[in-house]
Design a protein around this motif. Structure first.
Motif, PDB file in Angstrom:
ATOM      1  N   CYS A  22       0.863  -1.184   0.000  1.00 60.02           N
ATOM      2  CA  CYS A  22       0.000   0.000   0.000  1.00 60.02           C
ATOM      3  C   CYS A  22       0.892   1.224   0.000  1.00 60.02           C
ATOM      4  CB  CYS A  22      -0.910  -0.003   1.210  1.00 60.02           C
ATOM      5  SG  CYS A  22      -1.814   1.534   1.479  1.00 60.02           S
ATOM      6  N   THR A  23       0.691   2.080  -0.978  1.00 53.59           N
ATOM      7  CA  THR A  23       1.433   3.334  -1.056  1.00 53.59           C
ATOM      8  C   THR A  23       0.520   4.475  -0.629  1.00 53.59           C
ATOM      9  OG1 THR A  23       2.797   2.470  -2.848  1.00 53.59           O
ATOM     10  CG2 THR A  23       2.771   4.853  -2.527  1.00 53.59           C
ATOM     11  N   ALA A  24       1.001   5.264   0.307  1.00 54.86           N
ATOM     12  CA  ALA A  24       0.202   6.355   0.872  1.00 54.86           C
ATOM     13  C   ALA A  24       0.747   7.706   0.447  1.00 54.86           C
ATOM     14  CB  ALA A  24       0.177   6.254   2.389  1.00 54.86           C
ATOM     15  N   SER A  25      -0.157   8.654   0.283  1.00 56.69           N
ATOM     16  CA  SER A  25       0.220  10.038   0.029  1.00 56.69           C
ATOM     17  C   SER A  25      -0.776  10.946   0.737  1.00 56.69           C
ATOM     18  CB  SER A  25       0.268  10.337  -1.465  1.00 56.69           C
ATOM     19  OG  SER A  25      -0.984  10.106  -2.067  1.00 56.69           O
ATOM     20  N   GLY A  26      -0.350  12.182   0.983  1.00 57.85           N
ATOM     21  CA  GLY A  26      -1.244  13.145   1.615  1.00 57.85           C
ATOM     22  C   GLY A  26      -1.255  13.107   3.129  1.00 57.85           C
ATOM     23  N   ILE A  27      -0.414  12.279   3.718  1.00 58.03           N
ATOM     24  CA  ILE A  27      -0.301  12.207   5.175  1.00 58.03           C
ATOM     25  C   ILE A  27       1.168  12.236   5.559  1.00 58.03           C
ATOM     26  CG2 ILE A  27      -2.441  10.935   5.583  1.00 58.03           C
ATOM     27  CD1 ILE A  27      -0.729   8.365   5.774  1.00 58.03           C
ATOM     28  N   ASN A  28       1.410  12.553   6.833  1.00 59.93           N
ATOM     29  CA  ASN A  28       2.762  12.427   7.356  1.00 59.93           C
ATOM     30  C   ASN A  28       2.934  10.963   7.756  1.00 59.93           C
ATOM     31  OD1 ASN A  28       5.254  12.695   8.523  1.00 59.93           O
ATOM     32  ND2 ASN A  28       4.731  14.618   9.567  1.00 59.93           N
ATOM     33  N   PHE A  29       3.288  10.179   6.768  1.00 65.74           N
ATOM     34  CA  PHE A  29       3.206   8.720   6.864  1.00 65.74           C
ATOM     35  C   PHE A  29       3.880   8.170   8.111  1.00 65.74           C
ATOM     36  CE2 PHE A  29       2.575   4.554   5.114  1.00 65.74           C
ATOM     37  CZ  PHE A  29       3.672   3.813   5.523  1.00 65.74           C
ATOM     38  N   ARG A  30       5.066   8.645   8.414  1.00 64.42           N
ATOM     39  CA  ARG A  30       5.849   8.026   9.479  1.00 64.42           C
ATOM     40  C   ARG A  30       5.203   8.206  10.853  1.00 64.42           C
ATOM     41  NH1 ARG A  30       9.036  11.662  12.270  1.00 64.42           N
ATOM     42  NH2 ARG A  30       9.017  13.807  11.424  1.00 64.42           N
ATOM     43  N   LEU A  31       4.273   9.138  10.967  1.00 61.53           N
ATOM     44  CA  LEU A  31       3.633   9.407  12.249  1.00 61.53           C
ATOM     45  C   LEU A  31       2.348   8.612  12.455  1.00 61.53           C
ATOM     46  CD1 LEU A  31       4.029  13.279  12.530  1.00 61.53           C
ATOM     47  CD2 LEU A  31       5.532  11.481  13.405  1.00 61.53           C
ATOM     48  N   ASN A  32       1.896   7.907  11.427  1.00 63.98           N
ATOM     49  CA  ASN A  32       0.582   7.271  11.472  1.00 63.98           C
ATOM     50  C   ASN A  32       0.652   5.766  11.635  1.00 63.98           C
ATOM     51  OD1 ASN A  32      -0.086   9.813   9.435  1.00 63.98           O
ATOM     52  ND2 ASN A  32      -1.700   9.335  10.871  1.00 63.98           N
ATOM     53  N   THR A  33      -0.295   5.241  12.414  1.00 64.18           N
ATOM     54  CA  THR A  33      -0.542   3.806  12.422  1.00 64.18           C
ATOM     55  C   THR A  33      -1.217   3.415  11.120  1.00 64.18           C
ATOM     56  OG1 THR A  33      -0.755   3.654  14.820  1.00 64.18           O
ATOM     57  CG2 THR A  33      -1.859   1.961  13.525  1.00 64.18           C
ATOM     58  N   MET A  34      -0.716   2.381  10.510  1.00 65.39           N
ATOM     59  CA  MET A  34      -1.278   1.879   9.252  1.00 65.39           C
ATOM     60  C   MET A  34      -1.928   0.523   9.503  1.00 65.39           C
ATOM     61  SD  MET A  34      -0.608   4.314   7.189  1.00 65.39           S
ATOM     62  CE  MET A  34      -1.218   3.521   5.709  1.00 65.39           C
ATOM     63  N   ASN A  35      -3.050   0.319   8.837  1.00 64.15           N
ATOM     64  CA  ASN A  35      -3.853  -0.883   9.056  1.00 64.15           C
ATOM     65  C   ASN A  35      -4.128  -1.612   7.754  1.00 64.15           C
ATOM     66  OD1 ASN A  35      -4.449  -0.062  11.895  1.00 64.15           O
ATOM     67  ND2 ASN A  35      -5.635   1.534  10.879  1.00 64.15           N
ATOM     68  N   TRP A  36      -4.238  -2.923   7.852  1.00 60.66           N
ATOM     69  CA  TRP A  36      -4.766  -3.758   6.767  1.00 60.66           C
ATOM     70  C   TRP A  36      -6.054  -4.389   7.269  1.00 60.66           C
ATOM     71  CZ3 TRP A  36      -3.400  -3.976   1.814  1.00 60.66           C
ATOM     72  CH2 TRP A  36      -2.111  -3.594   1.445  1.00 60.66           C
ATOM     73  N   TYR A  37      -7.109  -4.211   6.483  1.00 62.98           N
ATOM     74  CA  TYR A  37      -8.391  -4.852   6.730  1.00 62.98           C
ATOM     75  C   TYR A  37      -8.670  -5.812   5.575  1.00 62.98           C
ATOM     76  CZ  TYR A  37      -9.942  -1.525  10.352  1.00 62.98           C
ATOM     77  OH  TYR A  37     -10.084  -0.787  11.504  1.00 62.98           O
ATOM     78  N   ARG A  38      -9.624  -6.689   5.803  1.00 59.69           N
ATOM     79  CA  ARG A  38     -10.104  -7.534   4.713  1.00 59.69           C
ATOM     80  C   ARG A  38     -11.605  -7.742   4.851  1.00 59.69           C
ATOM     81  NH1 ARG A  38      -7.327 -13.368   6.343  1.00 59.69           N
ATOM     82  NH2 ARG A  38      -8.584 -13.784   8.207  1.00 59.69           N
ATOM     83  N   GLN A  39     -12.209  -8.022   3.713  1.00 59.73           N
ATOM     84  CA  GLN A  39     -13.642  -8.288   3.695  1.00 59.73           C
ATOM     85  C   GLN A  39     -13.921  -9.401   2.706  1.00 59.73           C
ATOM     86  OE1 GLN A  39     -16.210  -4.925   2.906  1.00 59.73           O
ATOM     87  NE2 GLN A  39     -17.933  -5.950   3.899  1.00 59.73           N
ATOM     88  N   ALA A  40     -14.391 -10.503   3.240  1.00 61.39           N
ATOM     89  CA  ALA A  40     -14.794 -11.618   2.394  1.00 61.39           C
ATOM     90  C   ALA A  40     -16.247 -11.440   1.989  1.00 61.39           C
ATOM     91  CB  ALA A  40     -14.602 -12.933   3.143  1.00 61.39           C
ATOM     92  N   VAL A  41     -16.631 -12.116   0.952  1.00 62.88           N
ATOM     93  CA  VAL A  41     -18.005 -12.026   0.447  1.00 62.88           C
ATOM     94  C   VAL A  41     -18.973 -12.459   1.542  1.00 62.88           C
ATOM     95  CG1 VAL A  41     -19.632 -12.902  -1.252  1.00 62.88           C
ATOM     96  CG2 VAL A  41     -17.280 -12.379  -1.934  1.00 62.88           C
ATOM     97  N   GLY A  42     -19.951 -11.616   1.815  1.00 57.18           N
ATOM     98  CA  GLY A  42     -20.963 -11.934   2.805  1.00 57.18           C
ATOM     99  C   GLY A  42     -20.546 -11.753   4.243  1.00 57.18           C
ATOM    100  N   LYS A  43     -19.357 -11.194   4.454  1.00 55.19           N
ATOM    101  CA  LYS A  43     -18.867 -11.017   5.821  1.00 55.19           C
ATOM    102  C   LYS A  43     -18.527  -9.556   6.068  1.00 55.19           C
ATOM    103  CE  LYS A  43     -17.032 -15.678   6.453  1.00 55.19           C
ATOM    104  NZ  LYS A  43     -15.868 -16.480   6.918  1.00 55.19           N
ATOM    105  N   GLN A  44     -18.412  -9.210   7.353  1.00 59.25           N
ATOM    106  CA  GLN A  44     -18.036  -7.857   7.718  1.00 59.25           C
ATOM    107  C   GLN A  44     -16.545  -7.643   7.497  1.00 59.25           C
ATOM    108  OE1 GLN A  44     -19.424  -7.326  11.803  1.00 59.25           O
ATOM    109  NE2 GLN A  44     -21.293  -6.351  11.054  1.00 59.25           N
ATOM    110  N   ARG A  45     -16.201  -6.398   7.281  1.00 57.36           N
ATOM    111  CA  ARG A  45     -14.801  -6.048   7.165  1.00 57.36           C
ATOM    112  C   ARG A  45     -14.123  -6.243   8.525  1.00 57.36           C
ATOM    113  NH1 ARG A  45     -13.212  -0.787   3.691  1.00 57.36           N
ATOM    114  NH2 ARG A  45     -14.628  -1.943   2.315  1.00 57.36           N
TER     115      ARG A  45
END
Length: 115
Positions: A22-45
């Motif tokens: 994941c490439t980020a722009s528009g934020i002070n990247f090094r200061l932020n917690t970064m997250n990965w989410y997933r969502q399967a078909v028919g399920k909540q993220r």
């Protein structure tokens, strides 16, 4: 404007590996917690993994020992290394960051487990 772009998804056999980016722009990247989410078909993220500004990592129980989250503060990228993939890992994977009181999402990258 915050912009998150994921890549690296694809089709893999059970037991295989993928590396999401994941490439980020528009934020002070090094200061932020970064997250990965997933969502399967028919399920909540669901939150899969997080990495803080000082690289503390957290994982949902189902991926512990198989997935590794990391970050590159020079290139403003966050990665999710996924090993020993299982059919239940199949989902759209999304990069997320909370900044300036808002939550920002990428468009996602699809992970398909088949074979």
């Amino acid at each position: 404007q915050v912009h998150l772009v994921e890549s690296g998804g694809g089709l893999v056999q059970p037991g295989g590996s993928l590396r999401l980016s994941c490439t980020a722009s528009g934020i002070n990247f090094r200061l932020n917690t970064m997250n990965w989410y997933r969502q399967a078909v028919g399920k909540q993220r669901e939150l899969v993994a997080s990495i803080t500004s000082d690289s503390a990592r957290n994982y949902t129980d189902s991926v512990k020992g198989r997935f590794t989250i990391s970050r590159d503060n020079v290139r403003n990228r966050v990665f999710l290394e996924m090993n020993s993939l299982k059919p239940e890992d199949a989902a759209a994977y999304y990069c997320n960051v909370r900044a300036s009181g808002s939550s920002f999402w990428g468009r996602g990258t699809q992970v398909t487990i088949s074979g």
